[in-house]
Design an enzyme around this catalytic site. Sequence first.
Site, short mmCIF file in Angstrom:
data_model
loop_
_atom_site.label_atom_id
_atom_site.label_comp_id
_atom_site.label_asym_id
_atom_site.label_seq_id
_atom_site.Cartn_x
_atom_site.Cartn_y
_atom_site.Cartn_z
N PHE A 1 28.68 -9.88 9.37
CA PHE A 1 28.60 -9.07 10.78
C PHE A 1 30.52 -9.91 12.06
O PHE A 1 30.81 -9.20 12.70
CB PHE A 1 27.65 -9.04 12.03
CG PHE A 1 28.23 -7.90 13.25
CD1 PHE A 1 28.06 -6.93 13.02
CD2 PHE A 1 28.01 -8.33 14.68
CE1 PHE A 1 28.44 -6.06 13.46
CE2 PHE A 1 28.28 -7.46 15.47
CZ PHE A 1 28.83 -6.03 15.70
N ARG A 2 29.96 -10.70 11.86
CA ARG A 2 31.63 -12.02 12.99
C ARG A 2 32.14 -11.48 11.74
O ARG A 2 33.44 -11.34 13.14
CB ARG A 2 31.29 -13.51 12.82
CG ARG A 2 30.55 -13.63 13.66
CD ARG A 2 29.87 -14.95 13.71
NE ARG A 2 30.22 -16.10 12.69
CZ ARG A 2 29.17 -16.38 11.62
NH1 ARG A 2 28.49 -15.95 11.96
NH2 ARG A 2 29.83 -17.04 10.93
N HIS B 1 33.81 -1.18 6.66
CA HIS B 1 33.83 -1.45 5.53
C HIS B 1 34.05 -2.64 4.55
O HIS B 1 34.32 -2.56 3.94
CB HIS B 1 35.53 -2.25 5.84
CG HIS B 1 35.90 -3.87 6.20
ND1 HIS B 1 35.43 -4.20 7.84
CD2 HIS B 1 36.41 -5.14 5.32
CE1 HIS B 1 35.91 -5.67 7.27
NE2 HIS B 1 35.78 -6.01 6.76
N ASP B 2 33.01 -3.32 5.52
CA ASP B 2 31.99 -4.94 4.80
C ASP B 2 30.18 -4.12 4.31
O ASP B 2 30.24 -5.44 4.00
CB ASP B 2 32.07 -5.63 4.99
CG ASP B 2 33.69 -6.32 3.88
OD1 ASP B 2 34.05 -5.25 2.61
OD2 ASP B 2 34.47 -7.65 4.24
N ASP C 1 41.81 -6.56 7.55
CA ASP C 1 40.21 -7.15 6.88
C ASP C 1 41.42 -8.73 6.19
O ASP C 1 39.72 -9.53 6.27
CB ASP C 1 40.55 -6.43 5.69
CG ASP C 1 39.19 -6.49 4.83
OD1 ASP C 1 38.25 -7.20 5.59
OD2 ASP C 1 38.48 -6.73 3.46
N HIS D 1 31.04 -12.88 4.37
CA HIS D 1 31.36 -11.05 4.69
C HIS D 1 30.25 -11.08 5.39
O HIS D 1 29.14 -10.45 4.95
CB HIS D 1 30.96 -10.63 3.54
CG HIS D 1 32.52 -10.54 2.46
ND1 HIS D 1 32.79 -11.44 1.22
CD2 HIS D 1 33.51 -10.14 2.80
CE1 HIS D 1 34.32 -11.51 1.39
NE2 HIS D 1 34.40 -10.53 1.99
N ALA E 1 44.88 -22.49 -2.71
CA ALA E 1 43.93 -21.35 -2.74
C ALA E 1 44.77 -20.23 -1.81
O ALA E 1 44.88 -19.44 -2.24
CB ALA E 1 42.72 -21.75 -2.40
#
Length: 429
Positions: free
Chosen positions: A204-205, A242-243, A314, A202, A364
């Site tokens: 900036f990339r 958003h994050d 997202d 989480h 996962a």
Amino acid sequence: MFSRHCRPSDIKELLCTTVGLARDTLIMLMDQDDAILAIDPTMPSNTPSSPYRVVPLSPGQLTEEEDLLQNVLTQVADQFSRIFKVNDLKTEISSRLAALEKRVELEGLKVVEIEKCKSDLKILQDELSLGNRSNTPCKHTIMEEPVKLTPQRDVPKYPKMLSCLEYMYHDLGLVEEFNMNPIILKRWLLSIQENYRNNPFHNFRHCFCVTQMMYGMIHLCELQERLTPTDLVILMTGAICHDLDHPGYNNAYQINARTELAVRYNDISPLENHHCAVAFQILSQPECNIFANVDPDVFKQIRQLKMLLIKCCDISNEVRPTEVADPWVDCLLEEYFTQSDREKSEGLPVAPFMDRDKVTKPTAQIGFIKFVLIPTFETLMKLFPQIEEATVQPLRDSRDRYEELKQIDDAMNELRKKTENIPLGWKKN
């Protein structure tokens, strides 16, 4: 030689003073060929190759008409300057011109940067394209001994992300539609970048990838023809913000550990509320408020985000080509494992899908793709059927690839168990 704003009378007085004459002395200016030169700002420079001479005149050398004309012209020039405040006007014009040149210089930078980043954006669109990956070779390596999964943060560094984000706002017509100051747009994007933490996933990339996916979906679904400019600016701005300030630990940890965020928001979506709060804290600063010129009613609408499309972008990592998506899965698992390690040390509940001792990359991803990604994008596909080939089919391919990897893992584990059960000293007859 002289400023164009100089008056002829000022130049004449300066010439008189230079040659040691009284300032009100009548003079003539002559070149080396004895031709008379006009005394004004356009007069030629006095150089060794073309010198001129200052010749004082006695009153008797001028005719009465010439003397009268000279006095009248001088008086008219002085009166004109005083009445129309020429000098004050010159000063004001110079100040305004300097301010205008500074503004053009600053705002003109956006044109240069937009042109420079067009080629970079094309490269990024190719790298992060919504292409079909059915022919991508399997990269799975069978290990002889079981090891804990410790992923590496091997994510490409995308060049000039800020310039590309800025270009997206210009390309979609948002800067013009909402009368955004281009300089404030730059400051806002810089402030956004500074407020993303250096987490494994989480960061900036990730913000850039989600926004690039949103930009691609807007074009793919032809949303410019279906949605209003307000809808589009909500989608793009929501994707970018958003994050914001994500701490790297999810809501479950925030609530179980009773963190400051969980207490502040009473255990109700602490991260989502925090992301939104940080976004509007940034916009509350005048130097970063890209919506400063927007009507208050429109600004209220901007606070209501279009959640489905933003959520799809997202979680869209597996839509991308394998060589792009794979490192991001490793980064996400690294962040998960960091959280589960901390939860174990603090005696907090640990989610199985975050436990490095229990999870593998295939396990996962399979459940997440089958029960979250595909249903979400299939819902969006009902509205925009054209996204199936570019988004839904790659997800199905990714699910099949991970299921194949899981079968290989299961077979290897079964073989390993049988090998461990063979008695020592047993020999084949």
